[in-house]
Design an enzyme around this catalytic site. Sequence first.
Site, PDB file in Angstrom:
ATOM      1  N   SER A  50      40.492 -42.278 110.651  1.00 17.55           N
ATOM      2  CA  SER A  50      39.952 -40.655 110.602  1.00 17.55           C
ATOM      3  C   SER A  50      39.858 -40.569 109.000  1.00 17.55           C
ATOM      4  O   SER A  50      39.123 -41.086 108.599  1.00 17.55           O
ATOM      5  CB  SER A  50      41.088 -39.788 111.329  1.00 17.55           C
ATOM      6  OG  SER A  50      40.722 -38.487 111.356  1.00 17.55           O
ATOM      7  N   GLU A  76      32.341 -43.476 113.738  1.00 18.66           N
ATOM      8  CA  GLU A  76      32.902 -42.810 114.619  1.00 18.66           C
ATOM      9  C   GLU A  76      33.156 -41.269 114.235  1.00 18.66           C
ATOM     10  O   GLU A  76      33.156 -41.117 113.010  1.00 18.66           O
ATOM     11  CB  GLU A  76      34.149 -43.211 115.328  1.00 18.66           C
ATOM     12  CG  GLU A  76      35.195 -43.467 114.298  1.00 18.66           C
ATOM     13  CD  GLU A  76      36.309 -42.077 114.278  1.00 18.66           C
ATOM     14  OE1 GLU A  76      36.364 -41.252 115.186  1.00 18.66           O
ATOM     15  OE2 GLU A  76      36.778 -41.862 113.161  1.00 18.66           O
ATOM     16  N   HIS A 136      38.527 -41.719 117.911  1.00 24.35           N
ATOM     17  CA  HIS A 136      39.777 -41.011 118.178  1.00 24.35           C
ATOM     18  C   HIS A 136      39.969 -40.825 119.669  1.00 24.35           C
ATOM     19  O   HIS A 136      39.588 -39.772 120.412  1.00 24.35           O
ATOM     20  CB  HIS A 136      39.332 -39.292 117.721  1.00 24.35           C
ATOM     21  CG  HIS A 136      39.441 -39.099 116.316  1.00 24.35           C
ATOM     22  ND1 HIS A 136      38.320 -39.747 115.608  1.00 24.35           N
ATOM     23  CD2 HIS A 136      40.223 -38.548 115.620  1.00 24.35           C
ATOM     24  CE1 HIS A 136      38.789 -39.303 114.196  1.00 24.35           C
ATOM     25  NE2 HIS A 136      40.008 -38.742 114.407  1.00 24.35           N
TER      26      HIS A 136
END
Length: 348
Positions: A143, A248, A318
């Site tokens: 992230s 992502e 995630h």
Amino acid sequence: MLKRRKFIASALGTAAASMLPITVNTSFTNETTTLLKGKRLKKGDTIGLVAPGYAVSSDGLEHAKATLRKMGFIPYHTDRIIGNYGYFSNTDEERAKDLNEMFANQNVDGILCARGGYGCTRIMQMIDYDTIKNNPKVFIGFSDITTLLNGFYKETGLVGFHGPVGTTLDNEYGISQLEQLVVNPKKNLEIKNSVLTEKQKEDTEYQRYIITPGTANGILVGGSLTLINALIGTPHEIDFTDKIVCIEDVEESPYRIDRMLTQLIEGKNFKNAAGLVLGVFAGCEASSSKRAFTLKEVITDRLQPLNIPAVYGMSFGHIPTNFTFPIGIKAKLSTTSMTLTVVEKAVL
């Protein structure tokens, strides 16, 4: 704006033209970055927990510590991780100092980010890169940690690991995928996708498909699409040339995915990537509006014309079953089997 019918026709036309598999970068190019690898982790090692972005809750911190103990490690953290400075775990200076000291601390064998959030881009100029060069260690997160993983690699050559953070490292798949890279490493390691649940099979965000068929060899980079874009124009902007780029994101509308992919495509060298590996874009599917493009329509429309081997739906992002991949290590992509093969050990 493209009419929906024209948009889909264009995507289908490109798809037909790209059905023949292609091979990109069949031999690895010479990477000028000198790799720095940390020592492999073993039972009894001390793992430092840091929160370089958002604050971590006390429950989340305890959960991370319990998981590390279950894995056979000794968790360690300073008092800086439990502070709160607005939405950050601490001030920029204190978060950077925590990272610097974890690398410098000879009693710390590896470093796991407790969580992501936001904040890593604010401390990149405060990192002591010489300390990292002199004390390479296994460093894990995803992230917002995308910034640190790719920045550390560019500044020092450190091989970092895009994998679960402390608060999400809580299932057998994620733990085993991490351990096979940092605890029990081997050459030519094939990273396999998780088995989808029945509910996931019905979820379009988890759908696995080939965007452009083919195979590719390259060095792994990437992470969160939002953070990849946030690095553009900074000293830590990613060079995509001959790389296998892993991407992502989470909770972004298709038009925002469209905008970010377009920015990459129009940038310096994204078109020179060897391969594209997209994870699960959780919470990014289109609304029920008839005027909205689906996530798949956006991704295929933007990426198929590049004629770069590419897949969507690999098990990272995630999501609960988030596999680990090493930044800076050579790998092979097969779109047919939807696998990444890490060709060398990522730790010493």
